[in-house]
Design a protein around this motif. Structure first.
Motif, short mmCIF file in Angstrom:
data_model
loop_
_atom_site.label_atom_id
_atom_site.label_comp_id
_atom_site.label_asym_id
_atom_site.label_seq_id
_atom_site.Cartn_x
_atom_site.Cartn_y
_atom_site.Cartn_z
N GLY A 194 1.12 -0.91 0.08
CA GLY A 194 0.15 -0.13 0.23
C GLY A 194 1.19 0.98 0.41
N GLY A 195 2.34 1.58 -0.58
CA GLY A 195 3.25 2.46 -0.25
C GLY A 195 3.03 3.01 -0.92
N ARG A 196 3.33 4.56 -1.05
CA ARG A 196 3.47 5.79 -2.17
C ARG A 196 4.55 5.65 -2.56
NH1 ARG A 196 0.45 11.32 -1.50
NH2 ARG A 196 0.03 10.55 -3.19
N ILE A 197 5.06 5.78 -3.93
CA ILE A 197 6.24 5.89 -4.50
C ILE A 197 6.76 7.08 -5.10
CG2 ILE A 197 8.05 5.19 -5.79
CD1 ILE A 197 6.98 2.37 -5.32
N ALA A 198 7.41 7.91 -4.93
CA ALA A 198 7.84 8.45 -6.36
C ALA A 198 8.88 9.05 -7.14
CB ALA A 198 7.64 10.66 -5.59
N CYS A 199 8.55 8.88 -7.97
CA CYS A 199 9.90 9.52 -9.48
C CYS A 199 10.01 10.57 -9.97
CB CYS A 199 9.31 8.09 -10.41
SG CYS A 199 9.24 6.66 -9.76
N VAL A 200 11.02 11.12 -9.54
CA VAL A 200 11.66 12.37 -9.51
C VAL A 200 12.59 12.20 -10.53
CG1 VAL A 200 12.32 14.76 -8.89
CG2 VAL A 200 10.98 13.22 -7.23
N SER A 201 12.31 12.86 -12.08
CA SER A 201 13.58 13.21 -12.85
C SER A 201 13.69 11.90 -13.64
CB SER A 201 14.29 14.23 -12.41
OG SER A 201 13.79 15.20 -12.44
N CYS A 260 3.66 7.87 -8.62
CA CYS A 260 3.27 9.56 -9.04
C CYS A 260 5.36 9.78 -9.88
CB CYS A 260 2.89 10.89 -8.84
SG CYS A 260 4.09 11.19 -7.46
N ILE A 261 4.90 10.43 -10.93
CA ILE A 261 6.15 11.15 -11.41
C ILE A 261 6.52 13.04 -11.92
CG2 ILE A 261 4.86 11.06 -13.97
CD1 ILE A 261 7.83 10.11 -15.92
N LEU A 262 7.63 12.84 -11.67
CA LEU A 262 7.46 14.22 -11.67
C LEU A 262 8.67 14.52 -12.11
CD1 LEU A 262 6.58 13.90 -8.15
CD2 LEU A 262 7.62 16.07 -7.91
N GLU A 263 8.04 15.55 -13.20
CA GLU A 263 9.21 15.03 -14.32
C GLU A 263 8.91 17.17 -15.44
OE1 GLU A 263 11.64 15.21 -17.45
OE2 GLU A 263 11.40 13.18 -15.91
N TYR A 264 10.07 17.27 -15.84
CA TYR A 264 9.54 18.71 -16.83
C TYR A 264 9.18 18.15 -18.22
CZ TYR A 264 11.77 22.97 -18.35
OH TYR A 264 11.55 24.32 -19.54
N VAL A 289 11.54 8.46 -2.45
CA VAL A 289 11.29 8.92 -3.60
C VAL A 289 12.34 8.53 -4.05
CG1 VAL A 289 11.74 11.30 -4.36
CG2 VAL A 289 10.31 11.01 -2.20
N ILE A 290 12.33 8.05 -5.80
CA ILE A 290 13.28 7.91 -6.44
C ILE A 290 13.84 9.35 -6.82
CG2 ILE A 290 14.11 6.21 -7.92
CD1 ILE A 290 12.66 4.40 -7.45
N ALA A 291 15.11 9.43 -7.43
CA ALA A 291 15.58 10.72 -7.82
C ALA A 291 16.71 10.42 -9.01
CB ALA A 291 15.47 11.81 -6.79
N ASP A 292 16.37 11.18 -10.13
CA ASP A 292 18.07 10.96 -10.60
C ASP A 292 17.65 12.50 -11.23
OD1 ASP A 292 19.42 10.41 -12.99
OD2 ASP A 292 19.03 8.96 -13.48
N PRO A 293 18.80 13.52 -11.02
CA PRO A 293 18.68 14.54 -11.41
C PRO A 293 18.63 14.71 -12.83
CG PRO A 293 19.97 14.76 -9.02
CD PRO A 293 19.61 13.34 -9.69
N PRO A 294 18.67 15.69 -13.67
CA PRO A 294 18.50 15.87 -14.75
C PRO A 294 20.75 16.54 -14.62
CG PRO A 294 17.94 17.85 -13.75
CD PRO A 294 17.24 16.90 -13.36
N TYR A 295 20.67 16.87 -14.27
CA TYR A 295 22.96 17.38 -14.31
C TYR A 295 23.55 17.15 -13.32
CZ TYR A 295 19.79 19.93 -17.51
OH TYR A 295 19.07 20.78 -18.53
N LEU A 296 24.99 17.04 -14.12
CA LEU A 296 26.02 16.48 -12.61
C LEU A 296 26.40 18.12 -11.84
CD1 LEU A 296 27.22 13.48 -14.24
CD2 LEU A 296 25.34 13.55 -12.45
N SER A 297 25.68 18.57 -11.29
CA SER A 297 26.17 19.43 -10.78
C SER A 297 25.85 20.23 -9.02
CB SER A 297 25.64 20.43 -11.62
OG SER A 297 24.53 21.56 -11.21
N GLU A 298 26.58 20.69 -8.15
CA GLU A 298 25.20 20.54 -7.07
C GLU A 298 24.29 21.22 -6.57
OE1 GLU A 298 27.49 21.46 -2.00
OE2 GLU A 298 28.90 21.59 -4.04
N GLU A 299 24.67 22.27 -7.56
CA GLU A 299 23.12 23.38 -8.12
C GLU A 299 21.80 22.03 -7.89
OE1 GLU A 299 21.18 27.50 -9.77
OE2 GLU A 299 22.40 26.20 -11.04
N CYS A 300 21.79 21.43 -9.21
CA CYS A 300 20.77 21.62 -9.12
C CYS A 300 20.54 19.89 -8.49
CB CYS A 300 21.13 19.39 -10.69
SG CYS A 300 20.31 19.26 -11.27
N LEU A 301 21.57 18.69 -8.13
CA LEU A 301 21.77 18.23 -7.14
C LEU A 301 20.76 19.01 -5.96
CD1 LEU A 301 21.64 15.32 -5.77
CD2 LEU A 301 24.32 16.02 -5.17
N GLN A 302 21.17 19.63 -5.34
CA GLN A 302 20.98 20.95 -3.57
C GLN A 302 19.71 21.22 -4.05
OE1 GLN A 302 24.02 23.84 -2.70
NE2 GLN A 302 21.86 24.17 -0.88
#
Length: 211
Positions: free
Chosen positions: A74-81, A100-104, A138-151
């Motif tokens: 019954g869990g909830r999963i969020a996929c961020v990017s 649910c999917i959070l996506e640009y 929450v599963i996340a894969d930030p689109p860019y390899l930068s500290e700003e994007c990760l933060q």
């Protein structure tokens, strides 16, 4: 002869072009066949301008299975990017979890109400019905390899999760991942459908099945 002025493609270029069109026709054929699955990886093609690189089928399955176990019944999963993990979760047609999917990329709006437009530059610009700490993982894969994007992505992750975090990003981001999310590197090495120049790794903040 007027034909002499017409530029000719080399045989190699022509063959490559024919192969591209053949692949395109095959993909369109798949989409129109009855067996087409709108959730299969590749049903929405990568857009490199958006820094999109889909996981291999095996990696997406592994991460999806890990998310289901971590979320619990019954869990909830969020996929961020992380659309290919979302697609693999939907392929399972699971009744014991929601996702649910959070996506640009608005092409993913074909997935209806489970799609949430997301721009990491505005990490907390989220719908009101997306309550804080309402996802088991929450599963996340930030689109860019930068500290700003990760933060900035980390702000979103911490807002959404009840606690569990599964982050996929470059090996070079290990120190920043620990700093912003308190996650540690797993033994599991994610693979992409196309080989990337940067080594990728998974990071978690709980006892996972990825070790």
């Amino acid at each position: 002869d007027d034909d002499d002025d017409i530029p000719q493609l080399s045989s190699h270029t022509l063959a490559a072009l024919q192969e591209f069109y053949l692949e395109q026709q095959q993909r369109e054929g798949m989409k129109t066949s009855q067996g087409f699955n709108q959730y299969s990886i590749g049903s929405i093609e990568e857009d490199w301008q958006l820094s999109q690189f889909w996981y291999s089928d095996e990696t997406a399955s592994c991460l999806a299975n890990e998310a289901v176990v971590a979320a619990g019944k019954g869990g909830r999963i969020a996929c961020v990017s992380a659309p290919s993990v979302y697609q693999k979760l939907k392929e399972q047609d699971g009744k014991d979890f929601s996702v649910c999917i959070l996506e640009y990329d608005r092409r993913f709006s074909v997935y209806g109400e489970e799609f949430i437009f997301y721009d990491y530059n505005h990490p907390l610009n989220l719908p009101e019905n997306l309550l804080p700490h309402s996802f088991d993982i929450v599963i996340a894969d930030p689109p860019y390899l930068s500290e700003e994007c990760l933060q900035k992505t980390a702000e979103t992750i911490k807002y959404l999760t009840k606690g569990k975090i599964l982050l996929c990003t470059g090996a070079i981001m290990e120190e920043q991942a620990a700093k912003h999310l308190g996650v540690k590197k797993c033994k599991f090495i994610p693979k992409h459908s196309r080989n990337l120049a940067n080594e990728f790794r998974c990071y978690v903040n709980y006892a996972s099945g990825l070790d």
